[in-house]
Design an enzyme around this catalytic site. Structure first.
Site, PDB file in Angstrom:
ATOM      1  CE  LYS A  11     -22.282  28.257 -15.791  1.00 18.72           C
ATOM      2  NZ  LYS A  11     -22.851  28.135 -14.427  1.00 18.72           N
ATOM      3  CE1 TYR A  51     -23.632  33.332 -13.034  1.00 22.40           C
ATOM      4  CE2 TYR A  51     -21.255  33.368 -13.298  1.00 22.40           C
ATOM      5  CZ  TYR A  51     -22.496  32.827 -13.598  1.00 22.40           C
ATOM      6  OH  TYR A  51     -22.590  31.763 -14.471  1.00 22.40           O
ATOM      7  CG  PHE A  59     -23.502  29.650  -4.640  1.00 24.84           C
ATOM      8  CD1 PHE A  59     -23.438  30.363  -5.830  1.00 24.84           C
ATOM      9  CD2 PHE A  59     -24.751  29.406  -4.077  1.00 24.84           C
ATOM     10  CE1 PHE A  59     -24.588  30.828  -6.456  1.00 24.84           C
ATOM     11  CE2 PHE A  59     -25.914  29.884  -4.687  1.00 24.84           C
ATOM     12  CZ  PHE A  59     -25.824  30.590  -5.889  1.00 24.84           C
ATOM     13  NE  ARG A  87     -34.105  29.765 -17.033  1.00 28.91           N
ATOM     14  CZ  ARG A  87     -33.080  30.014 -16.225  1.00 28.91           C
ATOM     15  NH1 ARG A  87     -31.977  30.586 -16.682  1.00 28.91           N
ATOM     16  NH2 ARG A  87     -33.129  29.694 -14.952  1.00 28.91           N
ATOM     17  CB  THR A  93     -29.426  25.052 -11.572  1.00 25.27           C
ATOM     18  OG1 THR A  93     -30.265  26.072 -12.129  1.00 25.27           O
ATOM     19  CG2 THR A  93     -28.106  25.656 -11.143  1.00 25.27           C
ATOM     20  NE  ARG A 104     -27.043  24.142 -16.295  1.00 27.01           N
ATOM     21  CZ  ARG A 104     -27.788  25.210 -16.049  1.00 27.01           C
ATOM     22  NH1 ARG A 104     -29.097  25.057 -15.867  1.00 27.01           N
ATOM     23  NH2 ARG A 104     -27.256  26.400 -15.986  1.00 27.01           N
ATOM     24  CG  ASN A 114     -24.203  24.723 -13.888  1.00 27.67           C
ATOM     25  OD1 ASN A 114     -23.335  25.477 -14.303  1.00 27.67           O
ATOM     26  ND2 ASN A 114     -25.381  25.152 -13.475  1.00 27.67           N
ATOM     27  CG  HIS A 117     -25.362  31.754 -17.622  1.00 27.89           C
ATOM     28  ND1 HIS A 117     -26.036  31.966 -16.449  1.00 27.89           N
ATOM     29  CD2 HIS A 117     -25.698  32.797 -18.437  1.00 27.89           C
ATOM     30  CE1 HIS A 117     -26.734  33.097 -16.544  1.00 27.89           C
ATOM     31  NE2 HIS A 117     -26.540  33.619 -17.743  1.00 27.89           N
ATOM     32  CD  GLU A 128     -27.224  37.112 -18.249  1.00 24.62           C
ATOM     33  OE1 GLU A 128     -27.484  36.918 -17.053  1.00 24.62           O
ATOM     34  OE2 GLU A 128     -27.428  36.255 -19.134  1.00 24.62           O
TER      35      GLU A 128
HETATM   36  P1  CMP Z   1     -25.867  29.863 -13.688  1.00 26.67           P
HETATM   37  O1  CMP Z   1     -27.041  29.625 -14.564  1.00 26.67           O
HETATM   38  O2  CMP Z   1     -24.593  30.224 -14.360  1.00 26.67           O
HETATM   39  O3  CMP Z   1     -26.246  31.022 -12.652  1.00 26.67           O
HETATM   40  C1  CMP Z   1     -25.758  31.054 -11.322  1.00 26.67           C
HETATM   41  C2  CMP Z   1     -24.888  29.900 -11.022  1.00 26.67           C
HETATM   42  O4  CMP Z   1     -24.615  29.691  -9.664  1.00 26.67           O
HETATM   43  C3  CMP Z   1     -25.570  28.620 -11.453  1.00 26.67           C
HETATM   44  O5  CMP Z   1     -25.611  28.554 -12.849  1.00 26.67           O
HETATM   45  C4  CMP Z   1     -24.735  27.574 -10.751  1.00 26.67           C
HETATM   46  O6  CMP Z   1     -23.635  27.154 -11.533  1.00 26.67           O
HETATM   47  C5  CMP Z   1     -24.224  28.334  -9.543  1.00 26.67           C
HETATM   48  N1  CMP Z   1     -24.796  27.763  -8.330  1.00 26.67           N
HETATM   49  C6  CMP Z   1     -26.090  27.712  -7.997  1.00 26.67           C
HETATM   50  N2  CMP Z   1     -26.220  27.088  -6.814  1.00 26.67           N
HETATM   51  C7  CMP Z   1     -24.971  26.744  -6.404  1.00 26.67           C
HETATM   52  C8  CMP Z   1     -24.446  26.098  -5.269  1.00 26.67           C
HETATM   53  N3  CMP Z   1     -25.249  25.653  -4.276  1.00 26.67           N
HETATM   54  N4  CMP Z   1     -23.110  25.917  -5.198  1.00 26.67           N
HETATM   55  C9  CMP Z   1     -22.300  26.384  -6.180  1.00 26.67           C
HETATM   56  N5  CMP Z   1     -22.749  27.014  -7.280  1.00 26.67           N
HETATM   57  C10 CMP Z   1     -24.067  27.197  -7.385  1.00 26.67           C
END
Ligand code: CMP
Length: 140
Positions: A11, A51, A59, A87, A93, A104, A114, A117, A128
């Site tokens: 990212k 997404y 969010f 994962r 996450t 992470r 983070n 993905h 994807e």
């Molecule tokens: P990802 O695995 O890319 O899939 C969905 C993304 O949403 C997740 O990683 C996070 O980066 C993001 N995400 C999840 N929860 C939150 C949150 N509370 N605030 C902002 N981003 C979020």
């Protein structure tokens, strides 16, 4: 055990800090092979499509804005149980909950920024991967 492919994104928080190689080193040390990779700037439309499952989450806007804020590296990773394995390698996450040695834990700044993905299931991995790669761009 099954040989699988999963979809990965390094990212903007990571590309901004020049961490692509360090993230890839963790991926490769974990036994996953990077069988496709390109650095792109996602369009808003691509990020919203990617997404779309999170469209109703509070969010969502922040997430899309972040994903188009800088370059990302999209990848296909291959290995035994690659989806679950990646994962594990990424960690939780929220980096505050991520185990030591995970991507992470090592690199992520927050739950939003983070670093990585990874697909959550075989069906999503296929969707994807197809959003970003043609079949002949994946070389196992
Ligand atoms: P990802 O695995 O890319 O899939 C969905 C993304 O949403 C997740 O990683 C996070 O980066 C993001 N995400 C999840 N929860 C939150 C949150 N509370 N605030 C902002 N981003 C979020």
């Amino acid at each position: 055990m099954a040989l699988e492919r999963t979809f990965s994104i390094i990212k903007p928080d990571a590309t901004e800090r020049n961490l692509t190689g360090q993230v890839n080193a963790v991926i490769e040390k974990a036994g996953l092979r990077i069988v496709a990779q390109k650095r792109i700037r996602m369009t808003r439309e691509q990020a919203e499509t990617f997404y779309s499952v999170h469209r109703e989450r509070p969010f969502f806007g922040e997430l899309v804005d972040f994903m188009i804020s800088g370059p990302v590296v999209v990848q296909v990773l291959e290995g035994e149980n690659a989806i679950a394995r990646y994962r594990e390698v990424m960690g939780a996450t929220n980096p505050a909950n991520a185990a030591d040695g995970t991507i992470r834990k090592l690199f992520a700044k927050s739950v939003g920024e983070n670093t990585a993905h990874g697909s959550d299931a075989a069906e999503t991995a296929a969707i994807e991967i197809a959003q970003f790669f043609a079949g002949n761009e994946i070389v196992g």
